[in-house]
Scaffold this motif. Structure first.
Motif, PDB file in Angstrom:
ATOM      1  N   ASP A  84       0.844  -1.084  -0.057  1.00 53.22           N
ATOM      2  CA  ASP A  84       0.117   0.094   0.068  1.00 53.22           C
ATOM      3  C   ASP A  84       0.809   1.205  -0.054  1.00 53.22           C
ATOM      4  N   ARG A  87      -0.474   4.788   1.687  1.00 53.20           N
ATOM      5  CA  ARG A  87      -0.519   4.848   3.039  1.00 53.20           C
ATOM      6  C   ARG A  87       0.849   4.143   3.697  1.00 53.20           C
ATOM      7  N   GLU A 206       1.718 -10.189  -1.138  1.00 53.19           N
ATOM      8  CA  GLU A 206       0.748  -9.620  -0.896  1.00 53.19           C
ATOM      9  C   GLU A 206      -0.303 -10.480  -0.156  1.00 53.19           C
TER      10      GLU A 206
END
Length: 206
Positions: A84, A87, A206
Motif C-alpha cells: 500500500d 498509506r 501480497e
C-alpha cells in the motif's frame, strides 16, 4: 513495473541512533518489517527524522515510490517498498545494498552481511544453489536455493540475495559468468569471478 518488483521479491527478501529509537541490530521480518507494519513502525524504530519518502530503483530504468531509512548514509540505508504505497503500510520489499553494515537474518538461523563471499553463503545453505548470470539488470540474483537451508523464509517472509563479481576478476572470466542464463554456485565459471553479496532483501507477498 509491478513485474520488476515481483522478480526482485521472488529472487529473494551502524552508528549511534537517537536514544528514543529502539532500532534492531539485525534486520528481519519482525517489528518495523512485520507483515502488517507501516511507516509509523519504521519511524518509531529508527527515529522519524531518519525516515522519509523517496524513489527506489527497481530495475530497467524504473523507480517506485517507497520509504528510505537513513537515506544519505550508505552504512545504514534501508529501502522499503510497500504493498500500500499511498498509506506506506504492509512492506513488500526491504533492501540493503553496497556499503551497508546491517546484518540480515537468514532462514537458516544465521545472519548474512553485505560483502559475504559466495562460498560462505553456499555453506550456510548447506549445498550449491542457482543464480543468474551477471551484467544485466537482473544479474546475480539467487533464483533457486535447491531446497537448501536458506529456502524456508524467516518469519514466513521472502529472503533474497544478489551477488556481484569481484571487479578484479579478468574480463574473460566475467564474460563467462554473464548473461541471461542460470549458473550453479559451484560452477567453474562462478568460482572464477569470486562473487560477493551486494544486496540482501526481505519482503512479504501480497
Amino acid at each position: 513495473m509491478r513485474g520488476v518488483r515481483a522478480f526482485i521479491i521472488t529472487a529473494l527478501c551502524l552508528g549511534a541512533l537517537p536514544a528514543r529509537a529502539q532500532a534492531p541490530t539485525v534486520l528481519d521480518c519482525t517489528g518495523p518489517f512485520a507483515k502488517q507494519a507501516n511507516l509509523a513502525a519504521a519511524e518509531k524504530a529508527f527515529g522519524a527524522e531518519n525516515v522519509r519518502r523517496g524513489e527506489i530503483y527497481v530495475g530497467e530504468g524504473a523507480t517506485e515510490t517507497g520509504t528510505l531509512v537513513f537515506a544519505d548514509d550508505p552504512k545504514r540505508r534501508i529501502e522499503i517498498l510497500w504493498h500500500d504505497t499511498d498509506r506506506q503500510r504492509r512492506p513488500a520489499l526491504i533492501r540493503v545494498g553496497d556499503g551497508s553494515e546491517w546484518r540480515v537474518a537468514s532462514p537458516g538461523g544465521q545472519t548474512i552481511a553485505i560483502g559475504a563471499p559466495l562460498a560462505e553463503v553456499e555453506k550456510l545453505n548447506g549445498k550449491p544453489f542457482t543464480l543468474s548470470g551477471f551484467s544485466w539488470d537482473y544479474g546475480g540474483y539467487v533464483t533457486d536455493w535447491k531446497k537448501g537451508k536458506l529456502t524456508s523464509p524467516p518469519s514466513g517472509c521472502h529472503f533474497g540475495i544478489r551477488f556481484e563479481p569481484d571487479p578484479k576478476a579478468s574480463e574473460k572470466a566475467q564474460n563467462s559468468a554473464s548473461g541471461d542464463t542460470e549458473f550453479s554456485s559451484a560452477s567453474t565459471a562462478m568460482r572464477a569471478v569470486r562473487p560477493f553479496v551486494s544486496q540482501i532483501t526481505l519482503g512479504w507477498a501480497e
